[in-house]
Design an enzyme around this catalytic site. Structure first.
Site, PDB file in Angstrom:
ATOM      1  N   GLU A 274     -23.949  13.527  -4.730  1.00  0.00           N
ATOM      2  CA  GLU A 274     -23.729  12.946  -3.344  1.00  0.00           C
ATOM      3  C   GLU A 274     -22.938  14.325  -2.760  1.00  0.00           C
ATOM      4  O   GLU A 274     -23.788  14.644  -1.554  1.00  0.00           O
ATOM      5  CB  GLU A 274     -23.323  11.498  -3.194  1.00  0.00           C
ATOM      6  CG  GLU A 274     -24.428  10.634  -4.122  1.00  0.00           C
ATOM      7  CD  GLU A 274     -23.128   9.499  -3.145  1.00  0.00           C
ATOM      8  OE1 GLU A 274     -23.493   8.112  -3.453  1.00  0.00           O
ATOM      9  OE2 GLU A 274     -21.995   9.273  -2.760  1.00  0.00           O
TER      10      GLU A 274
ATOM     11  N   GLU B 274       1.111  -0.668   0.067  1.00  0.00           N
ATOM     12  CA  GLU B 274      -0.332   0.189   0.583  1.00  0.00           C
ATOM     13  C   GLU B 274       0.853   1.155  -0.287  1.00  0.00           C
ATOM     14  O   GLU B 274       2.008   1.590   1.020  1.00  0.00           O
ATOM     15  CB  GLU B 274      -0.852   0.384   1.004  1.00  0.00           C
ATOM     16  CG  GLU B 274      -1.593   1.899   1.411  1.00  0.00           C
ATOM     17  CD  GLU B 274      -2.625   2.189   0.408  1.00  0.00           C
ATOM     18  OE1 GLU B 274      -2.617   2.576  -0.175  1.00  0.00           O
ATOM     19  OE2 GLU B 274      -2.813   0.683  -0.252  1.00  0.00           O
TER      20      GLU B 274
ATOM     21  N   HIS C 132     -45.068  -6.650   6.063  1.00  0.00           N
ATOM     22  CA  HIS C 132     -45.579  -5.561   5.675  1.00  0.00           C
ATOM     23  C   HIS C 132     -46.188  -4.678   7.092  1.00  0.00           C
ATOM     24  O   HIS C 132     -46.411  -5.733   8.330  1.00  0.00           O
ATOM     25  CB  HIS C 132     -47.517  -5.972   5.361  1.00  0.00           C
ATOM     26  CG  HIS C 132     -48.422  -4.037   5.445  1.00  0.00           C
ATOM     27  ND1 HIS C 132     -47.669  -3.728   3.586  1.00  0.00           N
ATOM     28  CD2 HIS C 132     -49.137  -3.895   6.133  1.00  0.00           C
ATOM     29  CE1 HIS C 132     -49.349  -2.711   4.486  1.00  0.00           C
ATOM     30  NE2 HIS C 132     -49.281  -2.567   6.105  1.00  0.00           N
TER      31      HIS C 132
ATOM     32  N   ALA D  72     -16.791   0.229  -5.558  1.00  0.00           N
ATOM     33  CA  ALA D  72     -16.304  -1.087  -4.947  1.00  0.00           C
ATOM     34  C   ALA D  72     -16.305  -2.199  -4.641  1.00  0.00           C
ATOM     35  O   ALA D  72     -15.768  -3.123  -4.384  1.00  0.00           O
ATOM     36  CB  ALA D  72     -16.352  -0.250  -3.526  1.00  0.00           C
TER      37      ALA D  72
ATOM     38  N   THR E 293      -5.068  -1.337  -7.453  1.00  0.00           N
ATOM     39  CA  THR E 293      -4.240   0.130  -7.712  1.00  0.00           C
ATOM     40  C   THR E 293      -5.311   1.003  -8.005  1.00  0.00           C
ATOM     41  O   THR E 293      -5.186   2.363  -7.560  1.00  0.00           O
ATOM     42  CB  THR E 293      -3.128   0.687  -7.993  1.00  0.00           C
ATOM     43  OG1 THR E 293      -3.225   0.148  -9.686  1.00  0.00           O
ATOM     44  CG2 THR E 293      -1.637   0.051  -7.705  1.00  0.00           C
ATOM     45  N   GLY E 294      -6.406   0.973  -8.063  1.00  0.00           N
ATOM     46  CA  GLY E 294      -7.744   1.550  -8.480  1.00  0.00           C
ATOM     47  C   GLY E 294      -7.462   2.768  -9.179  1.00  0.00           C
ATOM     48  O   GLY E 294      -6.724   2.469  -9.912  1.00  0.00           O
ATOM     49  N   SER E 295      -8.070   3.906  -8.686  1.00  0.00           N
ATOM     50  CA  SER E 295      -8.440   5.367 -10.091  1.00  0.00           C
ATOM     51  C   SER E 295      -8.346   6.665  -9.128  1.00  0.00           C
ATOM     52  O   SER E 295      -7.584   6.615  -8.092  1.00  0.00           O
ATOM     53  CB  SER E 295      -9.810   5.283 -10.768  1.00  0.00           C
ATOM     54  OG  SER E 295     -11.175   4.832  -9.711  1.00  0.00           O
TER      55      SER E 295
END
Length: 468
Positions: A189, A34, A446, A322, A145-147
């Site tokens: 969001e 990481e 319900h 994710a 490693t993502g974005s």
């Protein structure tokens, strides 16, 4: 030897840590690299988790201002937002999640290396940390490693006044005004977060609808709910430039009528999407090839052009979600172990955590029409739901699209309370090819929000709604 592994995962986001844990569970000696001191990647530290913490906090504040009196809850004066505490609680949530990840690494005997990973060849990688440098070897590597946030021509992100979602989640004080470039998931969001606490928010969207990747009716409904928060939305508008003038940002655009327009705000948030992050990996040394758009090329087993190296999540094609990365992390670990796992990419749900929430799975109405696929639609409004009325959450609807021939469920699209949770039922049904009739004949508790789906299935099947 100490630095030799069966599997090394590069990146500790949702895809990376899930891949590492599954690999360790399968008996592989596993290491994870990481770049940052904190585990969890973008989602845990500057994405999904902190955004949801702020969304929940600001929704509580909004309800206190707008709804508590109707519930019979009287406050002694207007509620006051403590912005410092708002950010502090968000940071506590992050710290708790990161602590949980550290525990899982230790529990599963996964070695954690902090630093930047750079391939030496397809079997070895150099990890460069603050003070140390190590060489690790492995039989297999998983790149996760993502974005990173993208931008557009004419807009240079300075992380001060022209910012990304990362900075927007940790502003020093509540802004008076904000312009958001992009009406996708991140844009709407964060628009909700700040509009609820009194920031004057304007969204600029190039397309003719908010969240353009989702069903068009969801975008129209979201537009109306954001209007209730006094969010101004400019559709069909193209940003030409953004610049910093002292303590404000100036944004120039062509609006939907083709007219030049200029806006100023305390902050300009750039939310136009994300791009794969492979910087510094030295992929060429490992024989890993890229697609023209910068993503890593993989086959159906998620192998790169170097067969012992796999890639998952945002660095490969597909939705940048994710849970998609998590599924791929498990998938790769199990492929390496000789299993034959399965991912149905058509049934990975998309969610927007505004309030009401939006959730979608399967084909949109626009996609079915473009492919000339025959379908029937059934829509049930939450304004007719007893549970929604009791909660004063009557905005939105549940919409299902089914095949008229066999009753196959083709798509489900929800805007309403707890849509992110309600959608899971439809994902299960579609994965196992349950028909619309099956979906409305099962028992629904319900009163619940999920009953809206039952009535939507009934309506799509040519019958009337029967619930309240």
């Amino acid at each position: 030897m100490e630095n030799q592994y069966d599997i090394i995962v590069i990146g500790s986001g949702p895809g990376g840590y899930t891949a590492a844990i599954r690999a360790a569970q399968l008996g592989y000696k596993t290491g994870i690299i990481e770049k940052y001191d904190s585990l969890g990647g973008t989602c845990t530290n500057v994405g999904c988790i902190p955004a949801k913490a702020l969304l929940d906090s600001t929704e509580h504040y909004h309800q206190a201002k707008e709804q508590f009196a109707k519930h019979g809850i009287e406050l002694n004066g207007e509620p006051v937002i403590n912005f410092t505490q708002l950010i502090h609680r968000k940071n506590e949530v992050i710290a708790s999640n990161v602590s949980g990840l550290r525990f899982l690494m230790k529990k599963n005997k996964i070695d954690v290396y902090t630093g930047t990973g750079s391939f030496i060849d397809h079997r070895s990688i150099k990890v460069s940390g603050t003070d140390t440098e190590k060489t690790l070897t492995a039989k297999y590597f998983i790149i996760a490693t993502g974005s990173k946030p993208s931008t557009i021509p004419g807009v240079v992100i300075d992380k001060d006044r022209i910012i990304t979602s990362t900075e927007a989640l940790s502003l020093p004080e509540r802004p008076e005004s904000m312009v958001i470039i992009g009406g996708g998931v991140i844009g709407v969001e964060l628009a909700s977060v700040y509009a609820r606490i009194g920031t004057a928010v304007t969204i600029i969207e190039y397309a003719g609808s908010l969240i353009p990747a989702m069903d068009r009716e969801l975008g129209k409904a979201l537009f109306k709910t954001l209007e209730k928060l006094k969010i101004r939305t400019l559709l069909n508008s193209k940003v030409q430039s953004a610049s910093v003038n002292g303590s404000q940002a100036t944004i120039k655009l062509l609006n939907g009528q083709g007219e030049e327009q200029q806006l100023t705000a305390d902050y300009c948030l750039v939310a136009v999407g994300r791009k794969a992050y492979t910087e510094g990996l030295n992929l060429a040394a490992a024989g890993v090839e890229l697609e023209p758009d910068g993503k890593i090329r993989v086959n159906k087993l998620l192998q790169t052009s170097s067969p012992n190296i796999y890639a998952i999540g945002d660095v490969i094609a597909g939705q940048m979600l994710a849970h998609k990365a998590e599924d791929e992390g498990v998938f790769v670990a199990e492929v390496i172990s000789g299993q034959k796992p399965h991912i149905n990419y058509n049934l990975i749900p998309g969610v927007v955590y505004t309030w009401p929430e939006l959730a979608s799975v399967g084909a949109t109405e626009e996609e079915l029409r473009s492919k000339e696929i025959e379908f029937r639609s059934g829509t049930f409004p939450y304004s007719a739901s007893g549970r929604a009325r009791a909660a004063m959450d009557t905005d939105g609807f549940a919409k299902v699209l089914i095949s008229p021939q066999y009753g196959e469920v083709l798509g489900v699209h929800i805007i309403g309370p707890r849509a992110a949770d309600v959608i899971a039922q439809s994902v299960v049904g579609m994965e196992y090819e349950v028909t619309a009739e099956d979906m409305y004949r099962i028992s629904y508790a319900h009163p619940t929000y999920s009953e809206a789906l039952k009535d939507a299935y009934l309506i799509a099947s040519g019958q009337g709604a029967i619930n309240l």
